[in-house]
Design a protein around this motif. Sequence first.
Motif, PDB file in Angstrom:
ATOM      1  N   ILE A 122       6.472  -0.998 -13.931  1.00 41.58           N
ATOM      2  CA  ILE A 122       7.153  -0.526 -12.502  1.00 41.58           C
ATOM      3  C   ILE A 122       7.019   0.340 -11.363  1.00 41.58           C
ATOM      4  CG2 ILE A 122       9.129   0.323 -12.277  1.00 41.58           C
ATOM      5  CD1 ILE A 122       9.930  -2.320 -12.849  1.00 41.58           C
ATOM      6  N   GLY A 123       6.827   0.060 -10.641  1.00 45.84           N
ATOM      7  CA  GLY A 123       6.433   1.455  -8.927  1.00 45.84           C
ATOM      8  C   GLY A 123       7.185   1.524  -8.369  1.00 45.84           C
ATOM      9  N   ILE A 124       7.910   2.594  -8.149  1.00 45.26           N
ATOM     10  CA  ILE A 124       8.342   2.947  -7.252  1.00 45.26           C
ATOM     11  C   ILE A 124       7.565   3.664  -5.695  1.00 45.26           C
ATOM     12  CG2 ILE A 124      10.464   4.513  -6.474  1.00 45.26           C
ATOM     13  CD1 ILE A 124      10.742   5.403  -9.340  1.00 45.26           C
ATOM     14  N   THR A 125       8.622   2.432  -4.776  1.00 45.38           N
ATOM     15  CA  THR A 125       7.911   2.466  -3.604  1.00 45.38           C
ATOM     16  C   THR A 125       8.589   2.987  -2.382  1.00 45.38           C
ATOM     17  OG1 THR A 125       8.132   0.042  -3.026  1.00 45.38           O
ATOM     18  CG2 THR A 125       5.956   0.915  -4.219  1.00 45.38           C
ATOM     19  N   ARG A 126       8.422   3.119  -1.463  1.00 42.52           N
ATOM     20  CA  ARG A 126       9.217   2.946  -0.457  1.00 42.52           C
ATOM     21  C   ARG A 126       9.773   1.809   0.140  1.00 42.52           C
ATOM     22  NH1 ARG A 126       4.763   7.422   2.314  1.00 42.52           N
ATOM     23  NH2 ARG A 126       3.843   5.346   2.087  1.00 42.52           N
ATOM     24  N   ASN A 127      10.156   0.943   0.171  1.00 41.47           N
ATOM     25  CA  ASN A 127      10.962  -0.505   0.113  1.00 41.47           C
ATOM     26  C   ASN A 127       9.581  -1.914   0.444  1.00 41.47           C
ATOM     27  OD1 ASN A 127       8.884  -0.981   2.690  1.00 41.47           O
ATOM     28  ND2 ASN A 127      10.272   0.665   3.960  1.00 41.47           N
ATOM     29  N   THR A 128      10.494  -2.962   0.315  1.00 43.31           N
ATOM     30  CA  THR A 128       9.675  -4.346   0.148  1.00 43.31           C
ATOM     31  C   THR A 128       8.497  -4.044   0.833  1.00 43.31           C
ATOM     32  OG1 THR A 128      12.525  -5.039  -0.051  1.00 43.31           O
ATOM     33  CG2 THR A 128      10.186  -6.776  -0.537  1.00 43.31           C
ATOM     34  N   SER A 129       9.187  -4.210   1.493  1.00 47.15           N
ATOM     35  CA  SER A 129       7.549  -4.598   2.841  1.00 47.15           C
ATOM     36  C   SER A 129       6.416  -3.518   2.193  1.00 47.15           C
ATOM     37  CB  SER A 129       7.430  -4.283   4.470  1.00 47.15           C
ATOM     38  OG  SER A 129       8.553  -4.931   4.416  1.00 47.15           O
ATOM     39  N   GLU A 130       6.316  -2.686   1.704  1.00 48.16           N
ATOM     40  CA  GLU A 130       5.215  -1.982   1.045  1.00 48.16           C
ATOM     41  C   GLU A 130       5.451  -2.132   0.264  1.00 48.16           C
ATOM     42  OE1 GLU A 130       4.264   2.776   1.370  1.00 48.16           O
ATOM     43  OE2 GLU A 130       5.418   2.493  -0.185  1.00 48.16           O
ATOM     44  N   SER A 131       5.705  -2.347  -0.885  1.00 52.38           N
ATOM     45  CA  SER A 131       5.523  -3.253  -2.377  1.00 52.38           C
ATOM     46  C   SER A 131       4.776  -4.994  -2.023  1.00 52.38           C
ATOM     47  CB  SER A 131       7.008  -3.556  -2.831  1.00 52.38           C
ATOM     48  OG  SER A 131       7.698  -2.353  -3.321  1.00 52.38           O
ATOM     49  N   ASN A 132       4.848  -5.237  -1.611  1.00 50.97           N
ATOM     50  CA  ASN A 132       4.545  -6.538  -0.985  1.00 50.97           C
ATOM     51  C   ASN A 132       2.887  -6.055  -0.305  1.00 50.97           C
ATOM     52  OD1 ASN A 132       6.646  -8.244  -1.087  1.00 50.97           O
ATOM     53  ND2 ASN A 132       7.787  -8.682   0.682  1.00 50.97           N
ATOM     54  N   ASN A 133       2.435  -5.078   0.722  1.00 50.74           N
ATOM     55  CA  ASN A 133       1.548  -4.802   1.315  1.00 50.74           C
ATOM     56  C   ASN A 133       0.529  -4.627   0.236  1.00 50.74           C
ATOM     57  OD1 ASN A 133       1.086  -5.472   4.411  1.00 50.74           O
ATOM     58  ND2 ASN A 133       3.085  -4.908   3.996  1.00 50.74           N
ATOM     59  N   THR A 134       1.023  -4.177  -0.416  1.00 51.74           N
ATOM     60  CA  THR A 134       0.281  -3.154  -2.417  1.00 51.74           C
ATOM     61  C   THR A 134      -0.301  -4.774  -2.646  1.00 51.74           C
ATOM     62  OG1 THR A 134       1.854  -1.049  -2.497  1.00 51.74           O
ATOM     63  CG2 THR A 134       0.527  -2.160  -4.208  1.00 51.74           C
ATOM     64  N   ILE A 135       0.373  -5.541  -3.040  1.00 50.84           N
ATOM     65  CA  ILE A 135      -0.428  -6.518  -3.479  1.00 50.84           C
ATOM     66  C   ILE A 135      -1.092  -7.626  -2.340  1.00 50.84           C
ATOM     67  CG2 ILE A 135       0.339  -8.672  -4.497  1.00 50.84           C
ATOM     68  CD1 ILE A 135       1.009  -6.309  -5.859  1.00 50.84           C
ATOM     69  N   ASN A 136      -0.584  -7.959  -0.999  1.00 46.50           N
ATOM     70  CA  ASN A 136      -1.285  -8.197  -0.032  1.00 46.50           C
ATOM     71  C   ASN A 136      -2.957  -7.824  -0.139  1.00 46.50           C
ATOM     72  OD1 ASN A 136      -2.293  -8.231   3.204  1.00 46.50           O
ATOM     73  ND2 ASN A 136      -0.449  -9.578   2.614  1.00 46.50           N
ATOM     74  N   SER A 137      -2.537  -6.341  -0.164  1.00 43.17           N
ATOM     75  CA  SER A 137      -4.180  -5.879   0.517  1.00 43.17           C
ATOM     76  C   SER A 137      -4.642  -5.142  -1.134  1.00 43.17           C
ATOM     77  CB  SER A 137      -3.766  -4.668   0.706  1.00 43.17           C
ATOM     78  OG  SER A 137      -3.456  -4.552   2.059  1.00 43.17           O
ATOM     79  N   GLY A 138      -4.455  -5.485  -1.999  1.00 41.01           N
ATOM     80  CA  GLY A 138      -4.694  -4.679  -3.186  1.00 41.01           C
ATOM     81  C   GLY A 138      -5.127  -6.041  -3.973  1.00 41.01           C
ATOM     82  N   LEU A 139      -4.899  -7.148  -3.805  1.00 36.69           N
ATOM     83  CA  LEU A 139      -5.761  -8.517  -4.548  1.00 36.69           C
ATOM     84  C   LEU A 139      -7.030  -8.636  -3.743  1.00 36.69           C
ATOM     85  CD1 LEU A 139      -2.662 -10.854  -4.829  1.00 36.69           C
ATOM     86  CD2 LEU A 139      -3.773  -9.710  -6.563  1.00 36.69           C
TER      87      LEU A 139
END
Length: 425
Positions: A122-139
């Motif tokens: 579990i990570g605490i982010t700032r919103n759903t978009s940031e969480s989604n983009n962490t995966i989008n750019s991280g893979l």
Amino acid sequence: MNERRKFIQKIAGTTALTMALPTLAMADSDFNARWTALKTFSGTDKKYWQLVKSQYSIEPGLIMMNAGNFCPSPYPVSKAMTDHLDHLNANASSQDRKKYKRIYANTTKLIADYLGASIEEIGITRNTSESNNTINSGLDLKSGDEVIYWSQNHQTLNIAWEARAKRAGFKAVKVVTPKQPKTEEDLIKPFVDAMTKRTRLICFSHISNQSGTLIPAMKLCEIARQRGILSLVDGAQTFGFMNIDVKDMGCDFYTGSAHKWLTGPKESGVLYIRKEVLPKVWPLIISKDWTWENEGKIENLIRYGQRNDATIAAFGEAIEFHNIIGKSKVETRVREITNQLKDAIAKIPGATFVTPTNPDMYACMLVFNLDGIDSDAAVELLYQKYGIAAAGTHDGFNGIRLTPNIYNTEKEVDQVVDVLKALHI
């Protein structure tokens, strides 16, 4: 026309008078007493839910039915935020702020337990978009790879995948499902048909913010796992509402925001990454807290430098608030209010639903139209004249969207439906 005008005036006058009066619980100005009463109340009747509503300082006369976009926070969350901000302003020393390391860990543990995950996932982010983009750019995705995404996702999510595909050279495959699915297979088959040996990830909103359609996430994630395909579930419309267990769901990634159904602090979100796939994700932002020793750990993915410690503390209070009520009880209540609203709207002549009416395919969100009424104009009129906060949907799913939450009452549902009837005469 004269009869219509008289009826609208009658409804407007009655509704305005009713909404101008504070609820029984709101007449008590002592939030502490109401908070104690809620924690010690054992029933689940109307009085109990009135106590829940009394935790929110919603403006008297305002009916909030826009949980799918933004929610007020209850007293314990607001108080935690205010108290911690005041304390930080009084003592901003690094020595005193050391306590927030413990508070951060506690909030993370609360979220992990709430979602059925481990704290390492579990990570605490700032919103759903940031969480989604962490995966989008991280893979690591390259030419020849494919990512499948649902046409009814939040547009921010889809635009992000289209932009990343253009930059990295992989293929973003849009899946379209029927607007009025009759069975779960209608929602699953288009995804399965789009899967190939090159598919690396499927990405879908658990509930579409455009139509209110509920995707059978467990079944779809299981199919993806069997084929070696990763799954990202955007839980913006289920986190805080639905009794979620990410292990049961079987997803690899789950994201959400606290400011919607959880009624938590603003600018806070959650990112779940299944432990086994953590090494596949690179950090979107690297700060001084990033270390090679934490490579493959979620700590490296959500370190942005200085955070708002008060928000982290308040996030934990929001989870505690929902735990006191009970996750299953929250979901049951929201579904009951939504069903009451749906059944009443269905009786309005000329009302048609964009949201599927099969109870297995919707949950907390209703999108509908009234014959001859412009949905955008209706949304504005509902707020400006009747004090009802709703939303409108577009992108081929044009309609009025109502999303009630735990602070809404049966009486408010009746008031909203009376106004909708008046608009339609």
